[in-house]
Design a protein around this motif. Structure first.
Motif, mmCIF file in Angstrom:
data_model
loop_
_atom_site.group_PDB
_atom_site.id
_atom_site.type_symbol
_atom_site.label_atom_id
_atom_site.label_comp_id
_atom_site.label_asym_id
_atom_site.label_seq_id
_atom_site.Cartn_x
_atom_site.Cartn_y
_atom_site.Cartn_z
ATOM 1 N N PRO A 1 0.799 -1.229 0.000
ATOM 2 C CA PRO A 1 0.000 0.000 0.000
ATOM 3 C C PRO A 1 0.831 1.279 0.000
ATOM 4 O O PRO A 1 0.376 2.316 -0.488
ATOM 5 C CB PRO A 1 -0.828 -0.117 1.289
ATOM 6 C CG PRO A 1 -0.923 -1.595 1.545
ATOM 7 C CD PRO A 1 0.394 -2.150 1.094
ATOM 8 N N SER A 2 2.059 1.215 0.515
ATOM 9 C CA SER A 2 2.889 2.418 0.551
ATOM 10 C C SER A 2 3.296 2.860 -0.856
ATOM 11 O O SER A 2 3.740 3.988 -1.052
ATOM 12 C CB SER A 2 4.144 2.190 1.394
ATOM 13 O OG SER A 2 5.036 1.290 0.763
ATOM 14 N N GLN A 3 3.148 1.962 -1.845
ATOM 15 C CA GLN A 3 3.489 2.289 -3.225
ATOM 16 C C GLN A 3 2.285 2.772 -4.033
ATOM 17 O O GLN A 3 2.402 3.020 -5.233
ATOM 18 C CB GLN A 3 4.103 1.067 -3.910
ATOM 19 C CG GLN A 3 5.414 0.603 -3.313
ATOM 20 C CD GLN A 3 6.522 1.630 -3.498
ATOM 21 O OE1 GLN A 3 6.637 2.248 -4.542
ATOM 22 N NE2 GLN A 3 7.317 1.819 -2.468
ATOM 23 N N ASN A 4 1.136 2.887 -3.378
ATOM 24 C CA ASN A 4 -0.062 3.317 -4.086
ATOM 25 C C ASN A 4 0.114 4.688 -4.721
ATOM 26 O O ASN A 4 0.707 5.597 -4.124
ATOM 27 C CB ASN A 4 -1.262 3.365 -3.140
ATOM 28 C CG ASN A 4 -1.791 1.982 -2.807
ATOM 29 O OD1 ASN A 4 -1.351 0.986 -3.366
ATOM 30 N ND2 ASN A 4 -2.736 1.919 -1.892
ATOM 31 N N VAL A 5 -0.399 4.838 -5.935
ATOM 32 C CA VAL A 5 -0.380 6.138 -6.584
ATOM 33 C C VAL A 5 -1.401 7.058 -5.929
ATOM 34 O O VAL A 5 -1.118 8.210 -5.628
ATOM 35 C CB VAL A 5 -0.689 5.998 -8.085
ATOM 36 C CG1 VAL A 5 -0.728 7.364 -8.764
ATOM 37 C CG2 VAL A 5 0.349 5.114 -8.755
ATOM 38 N N LEU A 6 -2.595 6.524 -5.692
ATOM 39 C CA LEU A 6 -3.670 7.310 -5.092
ATOM 40 C C LEU A 6 -4.254 6.574 -3.899
ATOM 41 O O LEU A 6 -4.355 5.339 -3.912
ATOM 42 C CB LEU A 6 -4.788 7.573 -6.098
ATOM 43 C CG LEU A 6 -4.512 8.519 -7.257
ATOM 44 C CD1 LEU A 6 -5.739 8.582 -8.160
ATOM 45 C CD2 LEU A 6 -4.152 9.905 -6.754
ATOM 46 N N ASP A 7 -4.676 7.330 -2.878
ATOM 47 C CA ASP A 7 -5.359 6.777 -1.708
ATOM 48 C C ASP A 7 -6.547 7.659 -1.358
ATOM 49 O O ASP A 7 -6.607 8.830 -1.733
ATOM 50 C CB ASP A 7 -4.415 6.718 -0.498
ATOM 51 C CG ASP A 7 -3.435 5.569 -0.571
ATOM 52 O OD1 ASP A 7 -3.863 4.446 -0.897
ATOM 53 O OD2 ASP A 7 -2.241 5.796 -0.321
ATOM 54 N N LYS A 8 -7.482 7.060 -0.625
ATOM 55 C CA LYS A 8 -8.564 7.806 0.020
ATOM 56 C C LYS A 8 -9.329 8.696 -0.946
ATOM 57 O O LYS A 8 -9.478 9.903 -0.733
ATOM 58 C CB LYS A 8 -8.000 8.631 1.172
ATOM 59 C CG LYS A 8 -7.287 7.799 2.219
ATOM 60 C CD LYS A 8 -6.621 8.658 3.273
ATOM 61 C CE LYS A 8 -5.851 7.814 4.286
ATOM 62 N NZ LYS A 8 -5.113 8.638 5.272
ATOM 63 N N ALA A 9 -9.831 8.089 -2.010
ATOM 64 C CA ALA A 9 -10.633 8.848 -2.967
ATOM 65 C C ALA A 9 -11.930 9.302 -2.316
ATOM 66 O O ALA A 9 -12.583 8.555 -1.603
ATOM 67 C CB ALA A 9 -10.934 7.992 -4.192
ATOM 68 N N GLU A 10 -12.324 10.525 -2.580
ATOM 69 C CA GLU A 10 -13.577 11.099 -2.092
ATOM 70 C C GLU A 10 -14.275 11.813 -3.235
ATOM 71 O O GLU A 10 -13.668 12.659 -3.891
ATOM 72 C CB GLU A 10 -13.315 12.083 -0.950
ATOM 73 C CG GLU A 10 -12.819 11.437 0.328
ATOM 74 C CD GLU A 10 -13.878 10.603 1.016
ATOM 75 O OE1 GLU A 10 -15.077 10.790 0.668
ATOM 76 O OE2 GLU A 10 -13.530 9.788 1.870
ATOM 77 N N PRO A 11 -15.535 11.440 -3.522
ATOM 78 C CA PRO A 11 -16.373 10.474 -2.814
ATOM 79 C C PRO A 11 -15.918 9.034 -3.042
ATOM 80 O O PRO A 11 -15.194 8.745 -3.985
ATOM 81 C CB PRO A 11 -17.761 10.721 -3.401
ATOM 82 C CG PRO A 11 -17.493 11.288 -4.755
ATOM 83 C CD PRO A 11 -16.256 12.105 -4.628
ATOM 84 N N ALA A 12 -16.392 8.157 -2.159
ATOM 85 C CA ALA A 12 -15.952 6.761 -2.170
ATOM 86 C C ALA A 12 -16.276 6.041 -3.474
ATOM 87 O O ALA A 12 -15.580 5.099 -3.849
ATOM 88 C CB ALA A 12 -16.581 6.014 -0.991
ATOM 89 N N LYS A 13 -17.329 6.473 -4.173
ATOM 90 C CA LYS A 13 -17.699 5.807 -5.424
ATOM 91 C C LYS A 13 -16.603 5.932 -6.476
ATOM 92 O O LYS A 13 -16.594 5.193 -7.467
ATOM 93 C CB LYS A 13 -18.995 6.397 -5.970
ATOM 94 C CG LYS A 13 -18.887 7.842 -6.438
ATOM 95 C CD LYS A 13 -20.204 8.370 -6.982
ATOM 96 C CE LYS A 13 -20.092 9.795 -7.472
ATOM 97 N NZ LYS A 13 -21.382 10.325 -8.003
#
Length: 246
Positions: A78-90
């Motif tokens: 997960p530390s290599q993720n490009v994006l995290d915690k998208a809002e809104p969740a959809k």
């Protein structure tokens, strides 16, 4: 404004998990054989060899693109993720596709490949994933299509900073049994940089191929190579789906 290409990672962390996934897929059709004899069996899950056949090669791209042998999109970290915690969740599925190359987590087999241009400033990457049944793959495509339609823009975190992500349509011909295509831009205003992607996911049967083109300021735009890769992958994916019905 600087244009930053996709952050990719060496395959070391993912190698063991990908090998394990491959080994576990040899008997993937066992579940479909259960039940009454009168119930038709679903198409067989894609094999590791079939998934590999859908991956494009250097010969399928235009001149100047080279294979990155030890690079993958998903390193299971997960530390290599490009994006995290998208809002809104959809809109989270749009981040998930960038982070892993896949639309769903319950895949039966997965293979990935990454190429870079002469300057190493741009990349073309592909994931090929097979699922137990076509309905599962259809569910992933439906969720992705809904996100593209309903997420013209959303917020997320990139390297622990808030970024704005915009999504626009990307027109490509009909491919496979269904396709979803879009252009995505990540605007990291605090670092005065932008990440750009063209993304195309194609489904045939229970299998999905996702390709994306990420280009940098000093890199090749890669439109010709990307178009060739998308069409080659879709054609092979159709063949694999047809074989699964025999």
């Amino acid at each position: 404004m600087r244009i930053r290409p996709l952050r990719l990672a060496a395959a070391g962390l993912a190698a063991s998990s990908l090998l394990l996934l491959t080994a576990c897929n040899d008997d993937g059709g066992a579940e479909g054989k259960k039940g009454s004899a009168a119930t038709p069996e679903p198409p067989r899950p894609m094999s590791a060899q079939q998934a590999k056949s859908v991956l494009v090669g250097e010969q399928d791209l235009s001149d100047g693109w080279k294979l990155q042998k030890d690079v993958v999109v998903d390193v299971n970290d997960p530390s290599q993720n490009v994006l995290d915690k998208a809002e809104p969740a959809k809109c989270q599925i749009l981040a998930d596709v960038l982070n892993t190359g896949r639309l769903l987590t319950d895949f039966k087999i997965t293979k990935q490949v990454v190429f870079s241009d002469r300057s190493d400033g741009s990349s073309i990457a592909q994931d090929v994933s097979g699922y137990q049944r076509p309905a599962e793959a259809e569910r992933g495509m439906k969720s992705l299509a809904a996100a593209v339609k309903g997420c013209a823009s959303f917020s997320a975190t990139y390297e622990e900073r808030k970024v704005k992500v915009t999504v626009a349509g990307f027109d490509v011909p009909a491919l496979g049994e269904e396709k979803v295509s879009y252009r995505l831009k990540i605007d990291d205003a605090t670092k005065d940089q932008v990440l750009d992607y063209d993304v195309v996911s194609v489904r045939s049967g229970a299998n999905i191929s996702t390709l994306y083109n990420n280009w940098g300021e000093d890199g090749e735009r890669g439109e010709k190579a990307f178009d060739r890769a998308v069409h080659k992958a879709a054609a092979t994916l159709d063949k694999v789906a047809a074989e699964a019905k025999k």
